[in-house]
Structure formats: structure tokens, C-alpha cells
Write a protein that holds these residues in place. Structure first.
Motif, PDB file in Angstrom:
ATOM      1  N   LEU A   3       0.828  -1.198   0.000  1.00 48.15           N
ATOM      2  CA  LEU A   3       0.000   0.000   0.000  1.00 48.15           C
ATOM      3  C   LEU A   3       0.863   1.249   0.000  1.00 48.15           C
ATOM      4  CD1 LEU A   3      -2.922  -0.862   2.469  1.00 48.15           C
ATOM      5  CD2 LEU A   3      -2.978  -0.746  -0.026  1.00 48.15           C
ATOM      6  N   GLN A   4       1.937   1.221   0.762  1.00 54.20           N
ATOM      7  CA  GLN A   4       2.849   2.356   0.776  1.00 54.20           C
ATOM      8  C   GLN A   4       3.406   2.621  -0.623  1.00 54.20           C
ATOM      9  OE1 GLN A   4       5.554   0.869   3.827  1.00 54.20           O
ATOM     10  NE2 GLN A   4       4.830   2.416   5.263  1.00 54.20           N
ATOM     11  N   LYS A   5       3.788   1.543  -1.295  1.00 56.15           N
ATOM     12  CA  LYS A   5       4.335   1.685  -2.643  1.00 56.15           C
ATOM     13  C   LYS A   5       3.261   2.174  -3.616  1.00 56.15           C
ATOM     14  CE  LYS A   5       7.696  -1.981  -1.784  1.00 56.15           C
ATOM     15  NZ  LYS A   5       8.074  -3.396  -2.057  1.00 56.15           N
ATOM     16  N   THR A   6       2.038   1.667  -3.463  1.00 54.62           N
ATOM     17  CA  THR A   6       0.946   2.074  -4.339  1.00 54.62           C
ATOM     18  C   THR A   6       0.634   3.551  -4.176  1.00 54.62           C
ATOM     19  OG1 THR A   6      -0.030  -0.139  -4.267  1.00 54.62           O
ATOM     20  CG2 THR A   6      -1.468   1.672  -4.930  1.00 54.62           C
ATOM     21  N   PHE A   7       0.514   4.013  -2.934  1.00 54.50           N
ATOM     22  CA  PHE A   7       0.230   5.426  -2.697  1.00 54.50           C
ATOM     23  C   PHE A   7       1.389   6.308  -3.152  1.00 54.50           C
ATOM     24  CE2 PHE A   7      -2.776   3.877   0.720  1.00 54.50           C
ATOM     25  CZ  PHE A   7      -3.922   4.241   0.010  1.00 54.50           C
ATOM     26  N   ALA A   8       2.610   5.828  -2.982  1.00 55.37           N
ATOM     27  CA  ALA A   8       3.768   6.598  -3.439  1.00 55.37           C
ATOM     28  C   ALA A   8       3.716   6.795  -4.951  1.00 55.37           C
ATOM     29  CB  ALA A   8       5.066   5.899  -3.028  1.00 55.37           C
ATOM     30  N   ILE A   9       3.332   5.738  -5.666  1.00 57.51           N
ATOM     31  CA  ILE A   9       3.218   5.831  -7.122  1.00 57.51           C
ATOM     32  C   ILE A   9       2.105   6.800  -7.520  1.00 57.51           C
ATOM     33  CG2 ILE A   9       2.513   4.526  -9.173  1.00 57.51           C
ATOM     34  CD1 ILE A   9       4.069   2.139  -8.025  1.00 57.51           C
ATOM     35  N   LEU A  10       0.948   6.685  -6.876  1.00 55.82           N
ATOM     36  CA  LEU A  10      -0.167   7.579  -7.186  1.00 55.82           C
ATOM     37  C   LEU A  10       0.198   9.030  -6.929  1.00 55.82           C
ATOM     38  CD1 LEU A  10      -3.226   5.592  -5.773  1.00 55.82           C
ATOM     39  CD2 LEU A  10      -2.785   6.138  -8.167  1.00 55.82           C
ATOM     40  N   GLU A  11       0.827   9.284  -5.798  1.00 52.11           N
ATOM     41  CA  GLU A  11       1.193  10.653  -5.444  1.00 52.11           C
ATOM     42  C   GLU A  11       2.215  11.218  -6.420  1.00 52.11           C
ATOM     43  OE1 GLU A  11       2.469  10.313  -1.430  1.00 52.11           O
ATOM     44  OE2 GLU A  11       0.450   9.908  -0.660  1.00 52.11           O
ATOM     45  N   TYR A  12       3.154  10.391  -6.832  1.00 51.04           N
ATOM     46  CA  TYR A  12       4.173  10.864  -7.765  1.00 51.04           C
ATOM     47  C   TYR A  12       3.553  11.186  -9.131  1.00 51.04           C
ATOM     48  CZ  TYR A  12       8.484  11.089 -10.455  1.00 51.04           C
ATOM     49  OH  TYR A  12       9.505  11.508 -11.282  1.00 51.04           O
TER      50      TYR A  12
ATOM     51  N   GLY B 234      10.390   2.748 -15.468  1.00 52.97           N
ATOM     52  CA  GLY B 234      11.793   3.014 -15.225  1.00 52.97           C
ATOM     53  C   GLY B 234      12.013   4.258 -14.376  1.00 52.97           C
ATOM     54  N   GLU B 235      11.175   5.267 -14.594  1.00 52.75           N
ATOM     55  CA  GLU B 235      11.284   6.484 -13.799  1.00 52.75           C
ATOM     56  C   GLU B 235      10.934   6.214 -12.344  1.00 52.75           C
ATOM     57  OE1 GLU B 235       9.354  11.010 -13.698  1.00 52.75           O
ATOM     58  OE2 GLU B 235       9.185   9.749 -15.489  1.00 52.75           O
ATOM     59  N   LEU B 236       9.926   5.383 -12.113  1.00 55.19           N
ATOM     60  CA  LEU B 236       9.558   5.040 -10.738  1.00 55.19           C
ATOM     61  C   LEU B 236      10.654   4.230 -10.062  1.00 55.19           C
ATOM     62  CD1 LEU B 236       5.806   4.075 -11.237  1.00 55.19           C
ATOM     63  CD2 LEU B 236       6.711   6.177 -10.264  1.00 55.19           C
ATOM     64  N   VAL B 237      11.278   3.355 -10.813  1.00 52.72           N
ATOM     65  CA  VAL B 237      12.382   2.567 -10.267  1.00 52.72           C
ATOM     66  C   VAL B 237      13.499   3.489  -9.786  1.00 52.72           C
ATOM     67  CG1 VAL B 237      14.210   0.936 -10.852  1.00 52.72           C
ATOM     68  CG2 VAL B 237      11.866   0.510 -11.613  1.00 52.72           C
ATOM     69  N   GLU B 238      13.796   4.506 -10.590  1.00 46.76           N
ATOM     70  CA  GLU B 238      14.899   5.419 -10.269  1.00 46.76           C
ATOM     71  C   GLU B 238      14.529   6.388  -9.150  1.00 46.76           C
ATOM     72  OE1 GLU B 238      17.567   8.894 -12.480  1.00 46.76           O
ATOM     73  OE2 GLU B 238      16.337   7.506 -13.663  1.00 46.76           O
ATOM     74  N   VAL B 239      13.333   6.993  -9.234  1.00 38.36           N
ATOM     75  CA  VAL B 239      12.968   8.054  -8.294  1.00 38.36           C
ATOM     76  C   VAL B 239      12.499   7.489  -6.955  1.00 38.36           C
ATOM     77  CG1 VAL B 239      11.393   9.988  -7.887  1.00 38.36           C
ATOM     78  CG2 VAL B 239      12.402   9.650 -10.152  1.00 38.36           C
ATOM     79  N   LEU B 240      11.682   6.433  -6.996  1.00 35.86           N
ATOM     80  CA  LEU B 240      11.095   5.892  -5.775  1.00 35.86           C
ATOM     81  C   LEU B 240      11.847   4.670  -5.255  1.00 35.86           C
ATOM     82  CD1 LEU B 240       7.279   6.164  -6.609  1.00 35.86           C
ATOM     83  CD2 LEU B 240       8.751   7.806  -5.419  1.00 35.86           C
ATOM     84  N   ASN B 241      12.879   4.278  -5.962  1.00 33.62           N
ATOM     85  CA  ASN B 241      13.703   3.142  -5.545  1.00 33.62           C
ATOM     86  C   ASN B 241      12.871   1.863  -5.413  1.00 33.62           C
ATOM     87  OD1 ASN B 241      16.140   1.927  -4.835  1.00 33.62           O
ATOM     88  ND2 ASN B 241      15.791   2.233  -2.646  1.00 33.62           N
ATOM     89  N   LEU B 242      12.041   1.621  -6.428  1.00 37.95           N
ATOM     90  CA  LEU B 242      11.196   0.427  -6.435  1.00 37.95           C
ATOM     91  C   LEU B 242      11.802  -0.641  -7.344  1.00 37.95           C
ATOM     92  CD1 LEU B 242       7.654   2.038  -6.840  1.00 37.95           C
ATOM     93  CD2 LEU B 242       8.653   1.118  -4.751  1.00 37.95           C
ATOM     94  N   PRO B 243      11.628  -1.898  -7.017  1.00 42.60           N
ATOM     95  CA  PRO B 243      12.024  -2.961  -7.944  1.00 42.60           C
ATOM     96  C   PRO B 243      11.213  -2.867  -9.229  1.00 42.60           C
ATOM     97  CG  PRO B 243      11.647  -3.831  -5.736  1.00 42.60           C
ATOM     98  CD  PRO B 243      11.115  -2.435  -5.736  1.00 42.60           C
ATOM     99  N   GLN B 244      11.837  -3.121 -10.354  1.00 42.99           N
ATOM    100  CA  GLN B 244      11.147  -3.025 -11.649  1.00 42.99           C
ATOM    101  C   GLN B 244       9.889  -3.888 -11.702  1.00 42.99           C
ATOM    102  OE1 GLN B 244      11.974  -1.177 -14.417  1.00 42.99           O
ATOM    103  NE2 GLN B 244      10.390  -2.012 -15.741  1.00 42.99           N
ATOM    104  N   PRO B 245       9.918  -5.159 -11.289  1.00 44.01           N
ATOM    105  CA  PRO B 245       8.700  -5.976 -11.353  1.00 44.01           C
ATOM    106  C   PRO B 245       7.578  -5.413 -10.481  1.00 44.01           C
ATOM    107  CG  PRO B 245      10.635  -7.371 -11.091  1.00 44.01           C
ATOM    108  CD  PRO B 245      11.082  -5.969 -10.849  1.00 44.01           C
ATOM    109  N   THR B 246       7.944  -4.885  -9.310  1.00 44.45           N
ATOM    110  CA  THR B 246       6.927  -4.320  -8.414  1.00 44.45           C
ATOM    111  C   THR B 246       6.278  -3.094  -9.028  1.00 44.45           C
ATOM    112  OG1 THR B 246       8.121  -5.111  -6.458  1.00 44.45           O
ATOM    113  CG2 THR B 246       6.532  -3.331  -6.128  1.00 44.45           C
TER     114      THR B 246
ATOM    115  N   ALA C 137       6.069  -2.280 -12.207  1.00 44.28           N
ATOM    116  CA  ALA C 137       5.274  -2.670 -13.377  1.00 44.28           C
ATOM    117  C   ALA C 137       3.960  -3.315 -12.957  1.00 44.28           C
ATOM    118  CB  ALA C 137       6.078  -3.625 -14.251  1.00 44.28           C
ATOM    119  N   ARG C 138       4.003  -4.158 -11.925  1.00 36.85           N
ATOM    120  CA  ARG C 138       2.783  -4.836 -11.478  1.00 36.85           C
ATOM    121  C   ARG C 138       1.765  -3.851 -10.895  1.00 36.85           C
ATOM    122  NH1 ARG C 138       4.868  -7.636  -7.875  1.00 36.85           N
ATOM    123  NH2 ARG C 138       4.103  -6.553  -6.020  1.00 36.85           N
ATOM    124  N   ILE C 139       2.240  -2.931 -10.054  1.00 36.55           N
ATOM    125  CA  ILE C 139       1.332  -1.958  -9.447  1.00 36.55           C
ATOM    126  C   ILE C 139       0.730  -1.041 -10.512  1.00 36.55           C
ATOM    127  CG2 ILE C 139       1.190   0.015  -7.882  1.00 36.55           C
ATOM    128  CD1 ILE C 139       3.240  -1.361  -6.113  1.00 36.55           C
TER     129      ILE C 139
END
Length: 252
Positions: free
Chosen positions: A6-15, A26-38, A40-42
């Protein structure tokens, strides 16, 4: 403690909400430090639910229609919808009837625009999602143009329509798909009585190029004379053609 997904989901929405451009995984991976599969799935899950949408195949994501509906009930606002709202309102005014534009997100119908000039027609379109794809003319139109895999998923999750809801499509998956294929070929659908009263419903698809965008539909009284019903059908047909030929940005 908040679940990490949920934290990752809200972080993506807010960004994405404040980004001036469509956001790539790729931008989310770099800016939010998320794994690529995570990431892409969210993104994929949020797009399926209508919270986000892609600006094009293999392109970035931007806020989708549900995102805007949550934000104070605002109508989805992009170039296409700004054009569509004007045309839909004018069509409804000229016909003196209820006219809407709807899209499908997963198992539900989202009404992105609705104007009603028929005082006898009463329906609350403020809800975010309508689980009535089998019941309504616009819902059936949306299903008719669903990709094969998504249609199979919908049938698996929702079953077949009840016989009293759709008698001609309740006896098996192949029969249902045949009926949807007929709608897709005809590119029009009229129900003689709507689920909300004694009203005709007439639906037409809207495209951008070969891409299906959604469906426009109108309601009118079941006792309207045929010359008026023909006028209403022409009005909805012209509206669908106008939106298809607008040449503006797609909804999704």
C-alpha cells in the motif's frame, strides 16, 4: 503499520498525480527506488482499475478516470473529454433526452459524462462504478469490444448473465460470445426496456482510429412514436461519428 504494498501504491499515485508528463516504470524505479517488477505490477493493476492509464502502448502512465472521480467528483479532464462533454451536452439538449459516455475498467462501467434533458428519466450517475455490463446497452457494447483475454477473465469472474437479464445469452459461453460478436459487427444496440424503467436504450461505439474508446448511449420513453425514436437513433449515431472523427487524444 501500513502494508508495504500500500505504501508503494500510494507513493506511485502521489508521484504521478503531480508529474507534468506520463511516468514510465523506469522512472519510478529510479525516483522511488522500487524494484522493476513491483513498479510494473502496481502500474498494471492501477490501470486495470481505472486509477491510471497509459498514454500509449509502451508509454508512460498518467492519472485515469477513477483518479479524477475521487478528486471531488470531477469529470475526467483531457482534450478528448473536453470536446466530448460539449458534444454530448448538445446532443442531449437537441434530443431532449439522457445521453452518456461510458468506458469499461475491468468488471465495471464508468460513466465519464452524462447530461439529462428528460424530466421523466431518473438515474443516479454519481456512483464511481456500475457493475451492470450485462444489463445496460452501453455495458454490452463495452463488453463486445473487450479484448478476448479480458472478456474471458470477465466471464470467469462474473459468470453468465441471468436469463431474466439477457435471455439470448444466458445458455453458455459460446452463445454469449456469439451475441457480443453480433453487437460488435452491428456497432449498435437497442434495448426495448431499460433496467431502470420503461425506456429504450440505444448505444453506439466510439473509436480513435482502430482503437475502441467507449460507448455513447441515450434513453427515451418506451411509448415514443417511431419517427421520434428514429430521430433519437440518428442523433446518437451522429454523436458517435463526431466523437470518432474528432482526431483528439484518446481516453485510454
Amino acid at each position: 503499520m501500513m502494508i508495504k504494498v500500500l505504501q508503494k501504491t500510494f507513493a506511485i499515485l502521489e508521484y504521478i498525480a503531480v508529474s507534468p508528463h506520463p511516468v514510465t516504470p523506469g522512472e519510478l524505479v529510479e525516483v522511488l527506488n522500487l524494484p522493476q517488477p513491483t513498479a510494473a505490477r502496481i502500474l498494471r493493476d492501477l490501470a486495470e482499475l481505472g486509477y491510471l492509464e497509459q498514454s500509449g502502448a509502451r508509454k508512460g502512465y498518467r492519472p485515469g478516470p477513477v483518479f479524477y472521480l475521487i478528486a471531488g467528483g470531477k469529470l475526467y479532464d483531457d482534450e478528448f473529454m473536453r470536446f466530448a462533454r460539449t458534444e454530448i451536452r448538445e446532443c442531449a439538449r437537441e434530443l431532449g433526452q439522457s445521453v452518456l459516455f461510458a468506458v469499461r475498467r475491468r468488471n465495471s462501467r464508468l460513466i465519464l459524462c452524462h447530461y439529462n434533458y428528460n424530466p421523466r428519466f431518473r438515474i443516479d450517475t454519481r456512483a464511481m462504478r456500475f457493475h451492470d455490463l450485462y444489463v445496460t446497452a452501453s455495458g454490452r457494447m463495452l463488453l463486445a469490444f473487450a479484448p478476448e483475454g479480458e472478456l474471458d477473465t470477465f466471464i470467469r469472474e462474473n459468470g453468465l448473465p441471468a436469463p431474466e437479464v439477457w435471455p439470448g445469452a444466458a445458455d453458455g459461453i459460446d452463445i454469449l460470445k456469439r451475441e457480443l460478436g453480433r453487437i460488435r459487427t452491428d456497432r449498435c444496440l437497442e434495448l426495448q426496456r431499460s433496467f431502470c424503467g420503461n425506456f429504450h436504450i440505444y448505444a453506439r461505439p466510439v473509436f480513435r482510429g482502430r482503437a475502441f474508446l467507449g460507448a455513447v448511449a441515450a434513453n427515451w420513453d418506451v411509448d415514443a412514436p417511431e419517427n421520434l425514436s428514429a430521430q433519437y437513433r440518428r442523433g446518437v449515431t451522429t454523436l458517435a461519428q463526431t466523437l470518432t472523427n474528432s482526431g483528439t487524444a484518446a481516453v485510454g
